[in-house]
Design an enzyme around this catalytic site. Structure first.
Site, mmCIF file in Angstrom:
data_model
loop_
_atom_site.group_PDB
_atom_site.id
_atom_site.type_symbol
_atom_site.label_atom_id
_atom_site.label_comp_id
_atom_site.label_asym_id
_atom_site.label_seq_id
_atom_site.Cartn_x
_atom_site.Cartn_y
_atom_site.Cartn_z
ATOM 1 N N LYS A 1 0.832 -1.209 0.000
ATOM 2 C CA LYS A 1 0.000 0.000 0.000
ATOM 3 C C LYS A 1 0.860 1.250 0.000
ATOM 4 C CE LYS A 1 -1.849 1.778 3.682
ATOM 5 N NZ LYS A 1 -2.651 2.011 4.913
ATOM 6 N N ASP B 1 -6.547 1.249 0.995
ATOM 7 C CA ASP B 1 -6.567 1.333 2.461
ATOM 8 C C ASP B 1 -7.938 0.889 2.953
ATOM 9 O OD1 ASP B 1 -8.236 3.423 1.797
ATOM 10 O OD2 ASP B 1 -7.237 4.893 3.088
#
Length: 211
Positions: free
Chosen positions: A120, A138
């Site tokens: 991420k 997220d």
């Protein structure tokens, strides 16, 4: 959800916010890297307060290494998990200096070799600092993608791959910023604000609220 709906969703997002970006304050790829590492399980506001103190003193790998771990902690100790984050940042700075000439690499493989940098975080850096059409999934994006029917998936990676597959190239660079902001301020976890949602008529969530 069909392609026409998805296109209209992102068209509306683009019309409402043509140039979305992260709410983390940064000026260089390295500052963004530091901010994103610090942002894990912390608010952007809290990170920005800490980096506003840190960056005028140390905003390069060399400068943070010169501070040392104890010196760095004095600037980031208001952020959760600051001990482990501090250790990660010191080691990251050492790797950047020794292996990358003090510069943040623009490849996923090199970024994911840095302590505290997962997929991420790498996606955020690649997208926001280097303009690559990645999508950093997220908790907000995971929730929104599943809730509205945009790209349902059981895992973060599954959602990321689906989003990259179904989002048209013209929207791909800005998509994760639009989705994060939508999840943070409108399509909230506990009480989605469906009454204020600009894609309410396109959303496939079955339990829409009136507010």
């Amino acid at each position: 959800m069909n392609a026409a709906k998805r296109r209209e969703i992102f068209t509306r997002f683009r019309n409402g916010n043509p140039h979305p970006t992260t709410e983390l304050v940064y000026r260089t790829p390295f500052e963004l890297l530091v901010a994103v590492v610090l942002s894990a399980q912390a608010t952007d506001k809290g990170v920005n307060l800490a980096t506003a103190r840190l960056f005028p003193v140390a905003n390069t790998p060399q400068a943070i290494l010169a501070l040392g771990l104890d010196g760095l902690k004095e600037y980031i100790n208001t952020i959760g998990l600051y001990n482990s984050k501090g250790k990660h940042l010191i080691e990251t700075c050492r790797i950047l200096v020794e292996q990358h000439g003090g510069e943040v690499p623009a490849s996923r493989e090199a970024l994911e070799m840095l302590p505290g940098v997962g997929r991420k975080t790498a996606n955020v850096i690649l997208n926001t600092a280097f303009g690559q059409p990645t999508i950093a999934v997220d908790t907000h994006i995971f929730r929104v993608a599943n809730r509205i029917g945009l790209a349902p998936g059981k895992t973060v990676l599954e959602v990321e791959k689906k989003l990259l597959k179904v989002i048209e190239p013209q929207f791909r660079h800005d998509a994760h910023h639009w989705l994060i902001l939508h999840g943070r301020y409108v399509c909230k976890a506990r009480k989605p604000m469906c009454g204020e949602c600009l894609i309410r008529d396109l959303c496939e969530y079955k339990d829409k609220t009136d507010k």
